[in-house]
Scaffold this active site. Structure first.
Site, short mmCIF file in Angstrom:
data_model
loop_
_atom_site.label_atom_id
_atom_site.label_comp_id
_atom_site.label_asym_id
_atom_site.label_seq_id
_atom_site.Cartn_x
_atom_site.Cartn_y
_atom_site.Cartn_z
N TYR A 94 -7.50 41.73 41.91
CA TYR A 94 -6.63 40.77 41.25
C TYR A 94 -7.13 39.39 41.64
O TYR A 94 -7.04 38.99 42.80
CB TYR A 94 -5.17 40.95 41.67
CG TYR A 94 -4.24 40.05 40.90
CD1 TYR A 94 -3.65 40.47 39.72
CD2 TYR A 94 -3.98 38.75 41.33
CE1 TYR A 94 -2.82 39.63 38.99
CE2 TYR A 94 -3.16 37.91 40.61
CZ TYR A 94 -2.58 38.35 39.44
OH TYR A 94 -1.78 37.52 38.72
N TYR B 280 4.07 45.39 39.82
CA TYR B 280 3.98 44.05 40.43
C TYR B 280 4.92 43.92 41.63
O TYR B 280 4.90 42.90 42.32
CB TYR B 280 4.39 42.96 39.42
CG TYR B 280 3.54 42.83 38.17
CD1 TYR B 280 2.38 43.57 37.98
CD2 TYR B 280 3.90 41.92 37.18
CE1 TYR B 280 1.62 43.42 36.82
CE2 TYR B 280 3.14 41.77 36.02
CZ TYR B 280 2.01 42.52 35.84
OH TYR B 280 1.27 42.37 34.70
#
Ligand SMILES: [Zn+2]
Ligand SMILES: [Zn+2]
Ligand SMILES: [Zn+2]
Ligand SMILES: [Zn+2]
Length: 476
Positions: free
Chosen positions: A345, A448
Site C-alpha cells: 500500500y 481497511y
C-alpha cells in the site's frame, strides 16, 4: 466566445486523455468539421462524443490489426454493457448522434482513406498544435489506443504505473462513461513534509542483519539473524509465499482484535486529533506481527527469499470498473496461491496532523482514499512526537493499491507490516498478501479496518457496499 484554436486545443486535450495520438485524431476532427459545417458545438457536446466515436469507428474499419490492444476475455465480458458505438446509440433525438451517423454512410464505410490527411484548417497544422504548452516529449502517447469492439471492456490506459513497476497494470472500462482517476502513480512511499523517517545504515545494528550470509538466506538449515523477528523462522517459504502458520496468526489477529494484545498510548496521537484540549484515553493499538526483510547490510543477494516486498509487484493485475457501485477496483489476471504477495500500500507519508489538516482544507470534491495509520508499533514508546505518528494517504499519490476496495472481515487480501530499512518502526511498509487461493479474474479486496460506528474519526467512513455476510456497516 472561444477561438477556433482554443477549441481545437481543448478537443485534443480530451482525446489525449484517452491516449489517442494527435496525428490520428487530426484527420477525424477535420472530417467532422466539414461534415458539421464547422459547428463546433456538435463536436463538443457530450464530452466530444461524436469525435471519439468517429475515431473508434475509423479504427474498427481499419481491420483486425488494432484488436490486439483490446483486453482479453476474462469470462465476464458478456455481463458488461455495450460500449456506446454509433450503431448502438439508443435514441435519435440528439443532433450529435444523428449527424455522427452520417459517417457510416455506405460510401464512407470501409474507406477511411477518403479522409484527406493534408486537408483542413490551418489551426491544425503541426506548429500550432505543439504551441499548446505541451512539449514534444509529453505528446508521445503513454497510453495505447483502443479499438471499438462490442461487449468488451476496453483498455483505457495501457499502463497506469508509467513503467515504474516490473509489470504493466492496465485500466479497463467503458470509454467516456467513467471519470478517469486523477492521481500520480508512485512505486514507493514518499514523505509529504513533516514526517520523520530516519533511514541510516548506522542505525541497523549488527544483530539486525546478516552480513555473514551469501546468496539466498532461506534454504540454510539454521536461519540467520533476519529470522529472529519472526521467531527464528522466516515469514516466507522457499516457494515465495507466506508460511501458513504466520499467515494464520495475522488473519486471526485481524478478524478478532479483541482476542489479542493491545497497547495503550499515554497521549494518543489519534485522540489528540479528535480533541486537542481534552483528548480521550487511547482506545488501544494492536501489537501486530511484523515481517522483517533482509536489506542493505545483509550479505545475501537481491534474489534472497527474504526480500519479497522490496522486489515489488510481480503478479498480473488490472484496474477495472466494478458493477456494484464501488467505483474502480482491482482484479488479478492470474491464479494466486494463498500467502502470495500482491502489492504494497503506497502513498504519501503524512503526520496525523497533516492528514487532519489536509482533510479540513479539502474542497470536498476530491475522491479520498481511506488513509492507513501506521500504528503497528505505537506501543514500544509511551509518548510519540507528532512527527513520529504517521499514516499513508494515497489520495493524490499512490500505487495500484489505492484502487483495491474494502471488504469487511472475509477479504481475500490482508495487510501485514514489513520492516525493511527502518528498525524503529514509526515508519514501515504495509504489504498486501492473499488470505486464500484466489482465482484469475477475482476482484481483490482488503479490510481497511474501519470502525463504522466511530463518528469522530478524522475521516468519515463511507457507506459500505462490500456485500460480505459479515459486513460491519450495520447502519445501511
Ligand atoms: Zn541472511
Ligand atoms: Zn537475505
Ligand atoms: Zn493510542
Ligand atoms: Zn538478512
Amino acid at each position: 466566445m472561444m477561438s477556433v484554436r482554443e477549441r481545437a486545443r481543448k478537443a485534443f486535450q480530451a482525446t489525449r486523455a484517452l491516449g489517442l495520438p494527435d496525428q490520428e485524431v487530426t484527420p477525424v476532427l477535420e472530417h467532422l468539421l466539414k461534415l458539421f459545417n464547422n459547428n463546433w458545438d456538435l463536436i463538443e457536446s457530450e464530452d466530444y462524443r461524436a469525435l471519439i466515436d468517429a475515431y473508434f469507428e475509423l479504427k474498427e474499419n481499419k481491420g483486425e490489426d488494432n484488436r490486439k490492444n483490446v483486453v482479453g476475455d476474462y469470462g465476464e465480458s458478456s455481463r458488461l454493457p455495450k460500449r456506446l458505438c454509433l450503431q448502438d446509440s439508443e435514441g435519435q433525438a440528439s443532433p450529435t448522434k444523428c449527424s455522427a451517423r452520417q459517417i457510416l454512410s455506405p460510401e464512407e464505410h470501409g474507406k477511411p482513406s477518403s479522409v484527406n490527411l493534408q486537408q483542413g484548417a490551418t489551426f491544425l497544422n503541426k506548429k500550432d498544435s505543439s504551441s499548446s504548452g505541451c512539449s514534444n516529449s509529453c505528446k508521445k502517447p503513454q497510453q495505447q489506443p483502443v479499438t471499438c469492439e462490442k461487449n468488451r471492456p476496453l483498455h483505457i490506459i495501457n499502463d497506469i504505473t508509467k513503467g515504474t513497476e516490473n509489470v504493466k497494470i492496465s485500466l479497463v472500462g467503458d470509454i467516456g462513461k467513467q471519470e478517469l482517476p486523477k492521481f500520480t502513480y508512485m512505486r514507493d512511499n514518499i514523505i509529504y513534509q513533516d514526517a520523520y523517517v530516519h533511514i541510516s545504515l548506522a542505525r541497523v545494528a549488527d544483530e539486525d542483519c546478516c552480513s555473514g550470509c551469501s546468496g539466498d538466506c532461506l534454504p540454510v538449515s539454521i536461519p540467520c539473524a533476519c529470522a529472529h523477528e519472526t521467531g527464528g523462522e522466516f515469514a516466507y517459504t522457499t516457494d515465495g509465499q507466506l508460511r501458513d502458520k504466520f499467515l494464520k496468526a495475522c488473519i486471526s489477529m485481524k478478524q478478532d482484535p479483541e482476542g489479542h494484545d493491545s497497547v495503550y498510548c499515554q497521549d494518543c496521537p489519534l485522540e489528540r486529533l479528535k480533541n486537542e484540549y481534552k483528548p480521550e484515553k487511547c482506545k488501544g493499538h494492536l501489537v501486530r506481527k511484523f515481517i522483517k526483510e533482509c536489506w542493505r547490510k545483509c550479505g545475501c543477494n537481491m534474489q534472497c527469499g527474504n526480500r519479497v516486498v522490496q522486489r515489488g509487484i510481480t503478479c498480473k493485475l488490472q484496474v477495472f470498473w466494478t458493477r456494484e457501485g464501488k467505483g474502480w477496483g482491482v482484479k488479478t489476471l492470474q491464479d494466486l496461491p494463498k500467502g502470495t504477495f500482491v502489492c504494497e500500500y503506497v502513498g504519501e507519508i503524512l503526520t496525523n496532523t497533516e492528514l487532519f489538516e489536509r482533510n479540513l482544507k479539502g474542497s470536498g470534491n476530491e475522491k479520498h482514499t481511506y488513509p492507513v495509520t501506521l500504528d503497528a508499533d505505537w506501543g514500544s514508546e509511551r509518548v510519540l512526537k507528532d512527527e513520529e505518528a504517521l499514516c499513508l494517504d494515497a489520495t493524490f499519490c499512490g500505487n495500484v493499491a489505492r484502487f483495491i476496495n474494502h471488504r469487511c472481515f472475509d477479504a481475500n487480501l490482508i495487510d501485514i507490516p514489513v520492516e525493511v530499512e527502518t528498525p524503529d518502526r514509526h515508519y514501515y511498509h504495509l504489504a498486501l498478501f492473499t488470505t486464500r487461493d484466489v482465482r484469475a479474474s477475482e476482484e481483490l479486496t482488503w479490510d481497511y479496518g474501519i470502525d463504522f460506528n466511530d463518528d469522530e474519526h478524522p475521516i468519515k467512513a463511507f457507506k459500505c457496499c462490500c456485500r460480505s455476510a459479515f459486513c460491519r456497516d450495520v447502519k445501511r
